[in-house]
Enzyme design. Sequence first.
Site, PDB file in Angstrom:
ATOM      1  N   PHE A 270       0.848  -1.178   0.000  1.00 45.28           N
ATOM      2  CA  PHE A 270       0.000   0.000   0.000  1.00 45.28           C
ATOM      3  C   PHE A 270       0.889   1.235   0.000  1.00 45.28           C
ATOM      4  CE2 PHE A 270      -2.496  -3.287   1.953  1.00 45.28           C
ATOM      5  CZ  PHE A 270      -3.737  -3.138   1.369  1.00 45.28           C
TER       6      PHE A 270
ATOM      7  N   LEU B  63       3.923  -3.001   3.504  1.00 47.56           N
ATOM      8  CA  LEU B  63       4.079  -4.268   2.803  1.00 47.56           C
ATOM      9  C   LEU B  63       3.407  -5.349   3.635  1.00 47.56           C
ATOM     10  CD1 LEU B  63       5.274  -6.005   0.530  1.00 47.56           C
ATOM     11  CD2 LEU B  63       7.369  -6.193   1.904  1.00 47.56           C
ATOM     12  N   GLU B  64       2.418  -5.974   3.066  1.00 41.85           N
ATOM     13  CA  GLU B  64       1.733  -7.074   3.728  1.00 41.85           C
ATOM     14  C   GLU B  64       2.094  -8.372   3.031  1.00 41.85           C
ATOM     15  OE1 GLU B  64      -2.461  -6.251   3.745  1.00 41.85           O
ATOM     16  OE2 GLU B  64      -2.241  -4.683   5.242  1.00 41.85           O
ATOM     17  N   VAL B  65       2.381  -9.399   3.819  1.00 42.26           N
ATOM     18  CA  VAL B  65       2.759 -10.703   3.288  1.00 42.26           C
ATOM     19  C   VAL B  65       1.874 -11.755   3.931  1.00 42.26           C
ATOM     20  CG1 VAL B  65       4.636 -12.368   3.031  1.00 42.26           C
ATOM     21  CG2 VAL B  65       5.147  -9.922   3.014  1.00 42.26           C
TER      22      VAL B  65
END
Length: 140
Positions: free
Chosen positions: A2, A63-65
């Site tokens: 995002f 940052l999403e993982v």
Amino acid sequence: MFGNTYEDEERFQRQEIFPKLFCNNSEDFSIANTSFNRDAVKVGTGRRFLGGILDEESHCYTLEVSFYNFYVSNSNTPVLYTEDLYIRIGTNLGKTFVDYYKLGPLLKEKPWNSNRESNIRDNKKRKEILHDTAKSSQNG
């Protein structure tokens, strides 16, 4: 990933560069899943807060993982994350920072000036460097 969105088109375009480079470096990251927004519910997040107070050359991302899996492009088969794959995300993120800072002088230039021929030449130069950087990231 995002990122923030800005009224200033030039700033917005500069912010798009890092996710594009990361997409070139990481098979488990898709630029199509990147969102640039100003959602009211995100107003208290670090990304939104810092994006509002830092100078125009600074960009903030989230940052999403997944804790489970990812899909390689053009495949419907999930790839389960392992500890090694999570480490690879960090390695690829580091490579992306290196690629981004190699572009440093170009990122500080204004994308348009009053000389049309100079604009065409500068844009070709930017595209060549972005292409070369992406190519070298894939090979190294």
